[in-house]
Scaffold this motif. Structure first.
Motif, PDB file in Angstrom:
ATOM      1  N   ILE A  12       2.396   2.348 -14.607  1.00 21.77           N
ATOM      2  CA  ILE A  12       1.445   1.906 -13.594  1.00 21.77           C
ATOM      3  C   ILE A  12       1.290   0.366 -13.515  1.00 21.77           C
ATOM      4  CG2 ILE A  12      -1.136   1.906 -13.201  1.00 21.77           C
ATOM      5  CD1 ILE A  12      -1.164   4.465 -14.735  1.00 21.77           C
ATOM      6  N   ASN A  13       1.263  -0.136 -12.272  1.00 24.87           N
ATOM      7  CA  ASN A  13       1.338  -1.724 -12.633  1.00 24.87           C
ATOM      8  C   ASN A  13      -0.025  -1.978 -11.823  1.00 24.87           C
ATOM      9  OD1 ASN A  13       4.079  -2.172 -13.235  1.00 24.87           O
ATOM     10  ND2 ASN A  13       4.611  -1.612 -11.201  1.00 24.87           N
ATOM     11  N   ALA A  14      -0.894  -3.026 -12.440  1.00 24.45           N
ATOM     12  CA  ALA A  14      -2.212  -3.493 -11.911  1.00 24.45           C
ATOM     13  C   ALA A  14      -2.179  -5.019 -12.158  1.00 24.45           C
ATOM     14  CB  ALA A  14      -3.322  -2.652 -12.607  1.00 24.45           C
ATOM     15  N   GLY A  15      -3.076  -5.496 -11.253  1.00 22.23           N
ATOM     16  CA  GLY A  15      -3.476  -6.904 -11.662  1.00 22.23           C
ATOM     17  C   GLY A  15      -4.500  -7.446 -10.757  1.00 22.23           C
ATOM     18  N   PHE A  16      -4.891  -8.799 -10.952  1.00 30.53           N
ATOM     19  CA  PHE A  16      -6.207  -9.292 -10.239  1.00 30.53           C
ATOM     20  C   PHE A  16      -5.444 -10.004  -9.277  1.00 30.53           C
ATOM     21  CE2 PHE A  16      -7.885  -8.453 -14.390  1.00 30.53           C
ATOM     22  CZ  PHE A  16      -8.935  -7.526 -13.887  1.00 30.53           C
ATOM     23  N   ALA A  17      -4.136 -10.632  -9.235  1.00 28.86           N
ATOM     24  CA  ALA A  17      -3.620 -11.462  -8.040  1.00 28.86           C
ATOM     25  C   ALA A  17      -2.475 -10.796  -7.274  1.00 28.86           C
ATOM     26  CB  ALA A  17      -2.870 -12.690  -8.844  1.00 28.86           C
ATOM     27  N   ALA A  18      -2.722 -10.723  -6.062  1.00 28.64           N
ATOM     28  CA  ALA A  18      -1.740 -10.027  -5.117  1.00 28.64           C
ATOM     29  C   ALA A  18      -0.264 -10.628  -5.527  1.00 28.64           C
ATOM     30  CB  ALA A  18      -2.242 -10.175  -3.701  1.00 28.64           C
ATOM     31  N   SER A  19      -0.278 -11.960  -5.557  1.00 28.61           N
ATOM     32  CA  SER A  19       1.093 -12.520  -5.824  1.00 28.61           C
ATOM     33  C   SER A  19       1.742 -12.038  -7.124  1.00 28.61           C
ATOM     34  CB  SER A  19       0.996 -13.902  -5.737  1.00 28.61           C
ATOM     35  OG  SER A  19       0.187 -14.211  -6.951  1.00 28.61           O
ATOM     36  N   PHE A  20       1.035 -11.704  -8.001  1.00 30.01           N
ATOM     37  CA  PHE A  20       1.695 -10.846  -9.305  1.00 30.01           C
ATOM     38  C   PHE A  20       2.224  -9.423  -9.103  1.00 30.01           C
ATOM     39  CE2 PHE A  20       0.677  -8.281 -13.108  1.00 30.01           C
ATOM     40  CZ  PHE A  20       1.834  -8.945 -13.877  1.00 30.01           C
ATOM     41  N   ILE A  21       1.357  -8.895  -8.352  1.00 28.09           N
ATOM     42  CA  ILE A  21       1.868  -7.540  -7.878  1.00 28.09           C
ATOM     43  C   ILE A  21       3.012  -7.543  -7.084  1.00 28.09           C
ATOM     44  CG2 ILE A  21       0.955  -5.333  -6.873  1.00 28.09           C
ATOM     45  CD1 ILE A  21      -0.163  -5.668  -9.486  1.00 28.09           C
ATOM     46  N   THR A  22       3.175  -8.434  -6.046  1.00 31.29           N
ATOM     47  CA  THR A  22       4.071  -8.457  -5.240  1.00 31.29           C
ATOM     48  C   THR A  22       5.483  -8.961  -5.865  1.00 31.29           C
ATOM     49  OG1 THR A  22       2.686  -9.480  -3.297  1.00 31.29           O
ATOM     50  CG2 THR A  22       4.955  -9.875  -2.975  1.00 31.29           C
ATOM     51  N   GLU A  23       5.436  -9.645  -7.078  1.00 26.05           N
ATOM     52  CA  GLU A  23       6.393  -9.950  -7.579  1.00 26.05           C
ATOM     53  C   GLU A  23       7.016  -8.771  -8.259  1.00 26.05           C
ATOM     54  OE1 GLU A  23       8.473 -12.678  -7.588  1.00 26.05           O
ATOM     55  OE2 GLU A  23       7.146 -13.517  -5.986  1.00 26.05           O
ATOM     56  N   ILE A  24       6.103  -8.116  -9.055  1.00 23.60           N
ATOM     57  CA  ILE A  24       6.537  -6.812  -9.663  1.00 23.60           C
ATOM     58  C   ILE A  24       7.223  -5.802  -8.879  1.00 23.60           C
ATOM     59  CG2 ILE A  24       5.451  -4.783 -10.925  1.00 23.60           C
ATOM     60  CD1 ILE A  24       3.599  -6.550 -12.192  1.00 23.60           C
TER      61      ILE A  24
END
Length: 101
Positions: A12-24
């Motif tokens: 499960i991938n989660a984060g507060f920054a959309a750029s972080f999720i995009t990189e994952i």
């Protein structure tokens, strides 16, 4: 020959920054790999029906021994083993006995 079960996992991938999720997402290969399913299939084919039934039988026998021993340890520490009728292979004590000083 001794066989070993194969663990199956997920992510499960989660984060507060959309750029972080995009990189994952860019690094993530997509859905779960077929490797664990293939490993389970090969294991089951290798075991055969009789081998699988034997493995289940051994698990039941070992579970009974483990439950008995865990219950004895819990009792020595003033704890109790949890009753889990809807999860027949689950064991747990009322508290983690090793967290005490």
């Amino acid at each position: 020959m001794k066989m070993q079960s194969v663990p199956v996992s997920g992510a499960i991938n989660a984060g507060f920054a959309a750029s972080f999720i995009t990189e994952i997402i860019k690094m993530y290969p997509g859905r779960a790999s077929a490797s664990p399913s293939l490993d389970v299939l090969i294991t089951l084919l290798t075991l055969g029906a009789n081998g699988y039934k034997k493995l289940l039988s051994e698990r039941k026998e070992l579970y009974g021994h483990l439950a008995q021993e865990m219950s004895a340890v819990a009792e020595r520490h003033g704890e109790r083993l949890q009753h889990t009728p809807h999860k027949p292979i689950t064991l747990g004590s009322s508290r983690w006995v090793w967290s005490r000083p």
